[in-house]
Design a protein around this motif. Structure first.
Motif, PDB file in Angstrom:
ATOM      1  N   PHE A 244     -15.765   5.219 -14.298  1.00 42.29           N
ATOM      2  CA  PHE A 244     -15.703   5.268 -12.840  1.00 42.29           C
ATOM      3  C   PHE A 244     -14.603   6.225 -12.416  1.00 42.29           C
ATOM      4  N   ASP A 245     -14.772   6.767 -11.223  1.00 41.48           N
ATOM      5  CA  ASP A 245     -13.839   7.758 -10.688  1.00 41.48           C
ATOM      6  C   ASP A 245     -13.745   7.509  -9.189  1.00 41.48           C
ATOM      7  N   LEU A 246     -12.670   6.873  -8.751  1.00 48.03           N
ATOM      8  CA  LEU A 246     -12.517   6.438  -7.364  1.00 48.03           C
ATOM      9  C   LEU A 246     -11.466   7.273  -6.647  1.00 48.03           C
ATOM     10  N   GLU A 247     -11.771   7.681  -5.422  1.00 49.58           N
ATOM     11  CA  GLU A 247     -10.816   8.380  -4.563  1.00 49.58           C
ATOM     12  C   GLU A 247     -10.717   7.638  -3.242  1.00 49.58           C
TER      13      GLU A 247
ATOM     14  N   ASP B 194     -19.653   4.975   0.112  1.00 45.42           N
ATOM     15  CA  ASP B 194     -20.255   5.567  -1.078  1.00 45.42           C
ATOM     16  C   ASP B 194     -19.190   5.950  -2.104  1.00 45.42           C
ATOM     17  N   ILE B 195     -18.092   5.187  -2.141  1.00 51.88           N
ATOM     18  CA  ILE B 195     -16.987   5.513  -3.047  1.00 51.88           C
ATOM     19  C   ILE B 195     -17.432   5.446  -4.505  1.00 51.88           C
ATOM     20  N   LEU B 196     -18.352   4.516  -4.822  1.00 57.48           N
ATOM     21  CA  LEU B 196     -18.893   4.445  -6.172  1.00 57.48           C
ATOM     22  C   LEU B 196     -20.131   5.338  -6.243  1.00 57.48           C
ATOM     23  N   VAL B 197     -19.972   6.519  -6.821  1.00 63.57           N
ATOM     24  CA  VAL B 197     -21.085   7.465  -6.941  1.00 63.57           C
ATOM     25  C   VAL B 197     -21.733   7.248  -8.305  1.00 63.57           C
ATOM     26  N   PRO B 198     -22.959   6.710  -8.345  1.00 64.99           N
ATOM     27  CA  PRO B 198     -23.609   6.441  -9.636  1.00 64.99           C
ATOM     28  C   PRO B 198     -23.998   7.728 -10.338  1.00 64.99           C
TER      29      PRO B 198
ATOM     30  N   ASN C 167     -31.844   9.756  -1.647  1.00 65.51           N
ATOM     31  CA  ASN C 167     -30.729  10.655  -1.353  1.00 65.51           C
ATOM     32  C   ASN C 167     -29.819  10.807  -2.558  1.00 65.51           C
ATOM     33  N   LEU C 168     -29.553  12.041  -2.972  1.00 67.81           N
ATOM     34  CA  LEU C 168     -28.468  12.311  -3.912  1.00 67.81           C
ATOM     35  C   LEU C 168     -27.163  12.311  -3.118  1.00 67.81           C
ATOM     36  N   ASN C 169     -26.066  12.112  -3.805  1.00 65.96           N
ATOM     37  CA  ASN C 169     -24.798  12.037  -3.082  1.00 65.96           C
ATOM     38  C   ASN C 169     -23.674  12.618  -3.922  1.00 65.96           C
ATOM     39  N   ALA C 170     -22.976  13.587  -3.392  1.00 66.58           N
ATOM     40  CA  ALA C 170     -21.813  14.174  -4.055  1.00 66.58           C
ATOM     41  C   ALA C 170     -20.537  13.593  -3.461  1.00 66.58           C
ATOM     42  N   ARG C 171     -19.440  13.840  -4.119  1.00 69.01           N
ATOM     43  CA  ARG C 171     -18.146  13.407  -3.589  1.00 69.01           C
ATOM     44  C   ARG C 171     -17.709  14.326  -2.452  1.00 69.01           C
ATOM     45  N   VAL C 172     -16.636  13.942  -1.800  1.00 69.76           N
ATOM     46  CA  VAL C 172     -16.142  14.706  -0.659  1.00 69.76           C
ATOM     47  C   VAL C 172     -15.586  16.051  -1.120  1.00 69.76           C
TER      48      VAL C 172
END
Length: 319
Positions: free
Chosen positions: A62-65, A226-230, A242-247
């Motif tokens: 996991f990678d959380l910001e 959407d902090i947890l991006v699978p 929907n795909l989702n990228a980080r900020v």
């Protein structure tokens, strides 16, 4: 008749999902809008925790910001915020003051961002970050798993009223946790968290704790829904997702391949691929670094009329 049942059940699941609670706030913690939670007000002897409703799996990376704000009071300010992993409950609230709402939480792993000197805990005089286990926050004890360093690489004070970008990254393969503060790597810990702390249980709650005591500050954390991006998405054949990228710092994205995407240059394009495949996205993160992330879209066949009701629901559950 079968078609009616399938439609009814799928609508019910969507309705329940839309009403699901993402976070649990306890004690003095309150939701203040904009994906932000106030853990304590600028008042004495306050304490609050916020726990994510869904557990996180330590067998996966996991990678959380998120953003942390430690208030505006330096000398008269206290006590700080802890990012924690735990198996107790999503209602836990520990002791106030120097315990920062985390003290007494066991089994657990806590990353403290401490803004007050407590001599009884062998704190340094500057605002600092350390990693502890099992709710014991004494830097001289065996529960302190890392060295203690200044939270900020550029200042001894983080009670400046500003939002600070924090990143916590876990690599399950190397059993390594890393902590960044305002884009600077501050701590690295190689430790078998699952075995050494959680008795080989991999599913844990995660969230934030904070407290004030005889001194005070307002403590706030901001984290997106959407902090947890699978890294894997399930898609029913013929449907879209929907795909989702980080900020991104500059909001510039480039997805590849572009096939079966609504737009290959936005953060969250609609994907309607008919076959399982990897999608890659290039962007600059909030620290301005060039990043390439990947998402695997796993396409499952839709149920056929001769399937039983239970079998036919599998695709709806995954979706």
């Amino acid at each position: 008749m079968l078609k009616f049942k399938l439609i009814f059940i799928s609508i019910t699941l969507i309705s329940l999902s839309s009403k699901a609670q993402k976070y649990f706030a306890n004690g003095d913690a309150t939701y203040i809008g904009g994906d932000c939670y106030q853990l304590t007000t600028e008042a004495n002897n306050k304490g609050g925790t916020v726990w994510y409703a869904d557990k996180i799996d330590l067998k996966k990376n996991f990678d959380l910001e998120f953003l942390m704000n430690f208030g505006r009071l330096d000398g008269p300010g206290a006590d700080g915020i802890v990012f924690a992993l735990q198996r107790d409950s999503n209602t836990f609230l520990g002791t106030k003051g120097g315990g920062m709402g985390y003290n007494g939480l066991s089994p657990s792993l806590g990353i403290e961002f401490d803004t007050y000197y407590n001599g009884s805990a062998n704190d340094p005089s500057y605002d600092h970050v350390s990693i502890f286990k099992n709710g014991v926050m004494d830097h001289a004890s065996s529960n302190c798993l890392t060295s203690t360093v200044a939270a900020s690489a550029t200042s001894i004070n983080i009670e400046d009223g500003d939002d600070h970008l924090v990143r916590v990254q876990w690599n399950s393969g190397s059993q390594t946790i890393k902590v960044w503060f305002d884009c600077y790597l501050r701590l690295t810990l190689k430790y078998d968290i699952q075995a050494q702390i959680f008795s080989n249980n991999s599913d844990v709650y995660w969230g934030f704790t904070a407290a004030t005591g005889g001194k005070k500050n307002r403590h706030i954390v901001c984290l997106r829904n959407d902090i947890l991006v699978p890294d894997t998405l399930q898609l029913c054949s013929g449907d879209s997702i929907n795909l989702n990228a980080r900020v991104s710092k500059n909001n510039v994205y480039k997805w590849s391949p572009s096939a079966q995407l609504s737009n290959d240059s936005i953060k969250n394009p609609i994907c309607f691929t008919k076959k399982s495949r990897f999608y890659y996205v290039n962007y600059r993160d909030q620290c301005g670094r060039a990043v390439t992330d990947s998402i695997y879209v796993n396409v499952a066949d839709k149920p056929k009329a001769q399937f039983t009701i239970d079998d036919s629901l599998e695709c709806f559950r995954d979706h």
